[in-house]
Design a protein around this motif. Sequence first.
Motif, mmCIF file in Angstrom:
data_model
loop_
_atom_site.group_PDB
_atom_site.id
_atom_site.type_symbol
_atom_site.label_atom_id
_atom_site.label_comp_id
_atom_site.label_asym_id
_atom_site.label_seq_id
_atom_site.Cartn_x
_atom_site.Cartn_y
_atom_site.Cartn_z
ATOM 1 N N ILE A 134 0.854 -1.200 0.000
ATOM 2 C CA ILE A 134 0.000 0.000 0.000
ATOM 3 C C ILE A 134 0.886 1.245 0.000
ATOM 4 C CG2 ILE A 134 -1.750 1.336 1.252
ATOM 5 C CD1 ILE A 134 -2.786 -1.201 2.484
ATOM 6 N N ARG A 138 0.497 3.829 -2.967
ATOM 7 C CA ARG A 138 -0.195 5.061 -2.610
ATOM 8 C C ARG A 138 0.770 6.148 -2.126
ATOM 9 N NH1 ARG A 138 -5.632 4.521 -2.018
ATOM 10 N NH2 ARG A 138 -5.496 6.780 -2.139
ATOM 11 N N LEU A 140 2.654 6.533 0.542
ATOM 12 C CA LEU A 140 2.397 7.027 1.894
ATOM 13 C C LEU A 140 3.626 7.668 2.534
ATOM 14 C CD1 LEU A 140 0.086 4.578 3.873
ATOM 15 C CD2 LEU A 140 -0.125 7.024 3.570
ATOM 16 N N ALA A 187 -9.047 -9.233 0.158
ATOM 17 C CA ALA A 187 -10.029 -8.305 0.739
ATOM 18 C C ALA A 187 -9.937 -6.911 0.110
ATOM 19 C CB ALA A 187 -9.842 -8.216 2.259
ATOM 20 N N PHE A 188 -8.805 -6.627 -0.551
ATOM 21 C CA PHE A 188 -8.645 -5.331 -1.233
ATOM 22 C C PHE A 188 -9.038 -5.428 -2.713
ATOM 23 C CE2 PHE A 188 -5.921 -4.996 2.441
ATOM 24 C CZ PHE A 188 -5.927 -3.664 2.788
ATOM 25 N N ASP B 123 -13.150 2.458 -2.576
ATOM 26 C CA ASP B 123 -12.031 1.528 -2.401
ATOM 27 C C ASP B 123 -10.730 2.242 -2.074
ATOM 28 O OD1 ASP B 123 -13.444 -0.813 -2.690
ATOM 29 O OD2 ASP B 123 -13.194 -0.880 -4.861
ATOM 30 N N ASP B 124 -10.461 3.324 -2.795
ATOM 31 C CA ASP B 124 -9.202 4.046 -2.553
ATOM 32 C C ASP B 124 -9.138 4.608 -1.130
ATOM 33 O OD1 ASP B 124 -7.978 3.594 -4.924
ATOM 34 O OD2 ASP B 124 -8.227 5.613 -5.728
ATOM 35 N N ASP B 127 -8.640 1.736 1.266
ATOM 36 C CA ASP B 127 -7.245 1.266 1.181
ATOM 37 C C ASP B 127 -6.319 2.186 1.971
ATOM 38 O OD1 ASP B 127 -8.224 -0.619 -0.561
ATOM 39 O OD2 ASP B 127 -7.253 0.194 -2.348
ATOM 40 N N LEU B 128 -6.517 3.478 1.789
ATOM 41 C CA LEU B 128 -5.623 4.416 2.469
ATOM 42 C C LEU B 128 -5.833 4.358 3.982
ATOM 43 C CD1 LEU B 128 -3.499 6.608 1.469
ATOM 44 C CD2 LEU B 128 -5.096 8.212 2.478
ATOM 45 N N VAL B 130 -6.618 1.788 5.777
ATOM 46 C CA VAL B 130 -5.896 0.610 6.278
ATOM 47 C C VAL B 130 -4.389 0.852 6.205
ATOM 48 C CG1 VAL B 130 -5.456 -1.846 5.908
ATOM 49 C CG2 VAL B 130 -7.774 -0.945 5.675
ATOM 50 N N GLY B 131 -3.943 1.455 5.106
ATOM 51 C CA GLY B 131 -2.518 1.775 4.971
ATOM 52 C C GLY B 131 -2.031 2.685 6.089
ATOM 53 N N LEU B 132 -2.831 3.693 6.430
ATOM 54 C CA LEU B 132 -2.441 4.612 7.509
ATOM 55 C C LEU B 132 -2.388 3.884 8.853
ATOM 56 C CD1 LEU B 132 -4.490 7.822 6.550
ATOM 57 C CD2 LEU B 132 -1.993 7.620 6.605
ATOM 58 N N ILE B 134 -1.852 0.605 9.408
ATOM 59 C CA ILE B 134 -0.650 -0.253 9.433
ATOM 60 C C ILE B 134 0.582 0.610 9.638
ATOM 61 C CG2 ILE B 134 0.791 -1.888 8.152
ATOM 62 C CD1 ILE B 134 -1.628 -2.782 6.594
ATOM 63 N N LYS B 183 -14.251 -4.568 6.218
ATOM 64 C CA LYS B 183 -14.021 -5.814 5.474
ATOM 65 C C LYS B 183 -12.525 -6.104 5.371
ATOM 66 C CE LYS B 183 -13.969 -6.578 0.758
ATOM 67 N NZ LYS B 183 -14.436 -6.233 -0.583
ATOM 68 N N ARG B 184 -11.750 -5.070 5.026
ATOM 69 C CA ARG B 184 -10.306 -5.244 4.902
ATOM 70 C C ARG B 184 -9.676 -5.634 6.241
ATOM 71 N NH1 ARG B 184 -12.142 -2.493 0.962
ATOM 72 N NH2 ARG B 184 -11.013 -1.861 -0.932
ATOM 73 N N ALA B 303 -6.490 10.667 -0.275
ATOM 74 C CA ALA B 303 -7.156 9.376 -0.167
ATOM 75 C C ALA B 303 -7.688 8.868 -1.497
ATOM 76 C CB ALA B 303 -8.283 9.442 0.858
ATOM 77 N N VAL B 304 -7.996 9.778 -2.413
ATOM 78 C CA VAL B 304 -8.691 9.338 -3.628
ATOM 79 C C VAL B 304 -7.870 9.593 -4.885
ATOM 80 C CG1 VAL B 304 -10.902 9.753 -2.553
ATOM 81 C CG2 VAL B 304 -9.854 11.546 -3.915
#
Lengths: 345, 345
Positions: A134, A138, A140, A187-188, B123-124, B127-128, B130-132, B134, B183-184, B303-304
């Motif tokens: 990710i 993305r 980050l 899941a993604f 979705d984007d 995803d972000l 969850v990325g943040l 983690i 969900k993720r 985020a998008v």
Amino acid sequence: MASLPRNDGAPPPPPRRRPPPRVLLLRHPHHFSLIDRPLPDGFLFLKPWESPLPFDDFLSSADARAAEAIYSSGREPVTADMLRRLPEARLVVTTSAGLNHIDVAECRRRGVAIACSGDVYTDDVADLAVGLLIDVLRKLSASDRYVRRGSWRSEGEFALGSKLGGKRVGIVGLGRIGEEVAKRLEAFGCAISYHSRKKKPYVSYTFYPNVHELATNCDAIVICCGLTEQTHHMINREVLLALGKDGVIVNIGRGPIIDEKEMVQLLVQGELGGAGLDVFENEPSVPEELLTLDNVVLSPHRAVYTPETLSNLCDLVVGNLEAFFSNKPLLSPVTTAKLDSVGFS
Amino acid sequence: MASLPRNDGAPPPPPRRRPPPRVLLLRHPHHFSLIDRPLPDGFLFLKPWESPLPFDDFLSSADARAAEAIYSSGREPVTADMLRRLPEARLVVTTSAGLNHIDVAECRRRGVAIACSGDVYTDDVADLAVGLLIDVLRKLSASDRYVRRGSWRSEGEFALGSKLGGKRVGIVGLGRIGEEVAKRLEAFGCAISYHSRKKKPYVSYTFYPNVHELATNCDAIVICCGLTEQTHHMINREVLLALGKDGVIVNIGRGPIIDEKEMVQLLVQGELGGAGLDVFENEPSVPEELLTLDNVVLSPHRAVYTPETLSNLCDLVVGNLEAFFSNKPLLSPVTTAKLDSVGFS
């Protein structure tokens, strides 16, 4: 009728106790100290770094020669020579996820059991793999640097990232870790495929019989296998070129699985899209060229370093030692099946 | 018998064509330019920034007063006053995920339809989020900085992160985005709970009737709701203290949902564990104190911003304009149900 115990007033003799088993620590047990966990009672831990003798001489000392177990964190090799010089050793306990530092064949020949880290690391490693993917896609870490240096305010909008959903992600080595990475990425909305020595009959992901073909058909590759002779530099220039200008590689396996020099060159030249790396060929050295690239994320081999996992790991080490010296089965033995799985399954 | 068309040799008169509908752009349509996408044919786009008139005067010009649609990216408010001054406007198209910049009540009163970004971003953004999470827990950005400045080699091992698996994660606002985040995170072994205005009958996650209770029972909170009067500063000092010293907050909603000043103070004092922030109260300004903290990850409201999603978004804008002016249903209308979902569901 069973004879009654005599009761002549004298205390019973103490049970004859075996001296505590000697465990040779090849290095300061940093997994324990990282979470302030003391070493367990009931064992005599030999600490070569506290001896005035050089390590090699220590190995020949009477103390070391009486060691019945060897504890290795994974940085210190357990060689055939070492095993020959420690004739009493019947167990190697390692806290490493990989086994490439242990001469497994020599252990087998000498009947030395190996206890490994089992599945303790699996979730943390899989989490980090997804986090790295990710992060690279993305941007980050790169955008965090952008904000911290004040560029958002002064330079405006940051470069676009790339969407994770719909990406074709190839798993190299579909063992326990690879499976967990795949489960998370499903899941993604990623399309999962894999390469391993053999096709897994119970798995629905697309199988590619070689890693080049996997790379050709994927937008990202995640290295989840162990380091063996077969996997050393398996990810070479051709594989990376097949992954391509927009392709991303994530490595949470071992550094030398990738030909690092070629990877660095391709990243610098823009022939490879990006990389998320927790491992490197010459840790803790990281190729200088990577330090200024915005399309790479650099993690200092931290895939498994959470207190929760370290605590489970220390439990497992203690549990394996206690089981072995009580003649019970090891909690996480290295079996042939396990070797397949941590090596390159 | 139907009469046959006359065929007297003269060409048929051209069909009478409606002039292209006028669409007022409140700002340069940067979503289009970010992916080098031209604006669609078939419309007359009014570009106030190309006029010598100040924006306010431009709004009173004959050109603007004839505008039948307003296109807003989300940064420029669509106010009651503006709607009153644009009597021909029957549609507002916004590319923003939130609607807090539009006077929705006034649109309703005047019968002005609103087309929003629909699920394009979902979705984007998930995803972000969850990325943040983690990144904050596993210290990805911080450890990347550690490697880049050479500290791995000179200072040794980096600080421990924290395990994602088993964490109790609370979702604030369980709309489409919140559901996708949940969900993720389920795939990572997190225990999900949520707070929303009302309990969702079809959802098995634990519901908390207020956000303070959610924070008390969670290790991390992810803000997935829109900004409304009700959600402004909903995450206040008490909520953040309930989240606690090891608690993490992730915000991919809108900056003012958190009382930023209080959050910054608690982060600096170590009363709050960490934060992953894509949005801020005064973008692109970010509180100075955050720029040096290792327990925060700062993302510049990205985020998008992936080309894949921007392309889908531009398709949606064009599709909505074409549908509306062909008297067909909007592709992504703002309905009452939708308002609930993007507001705070």
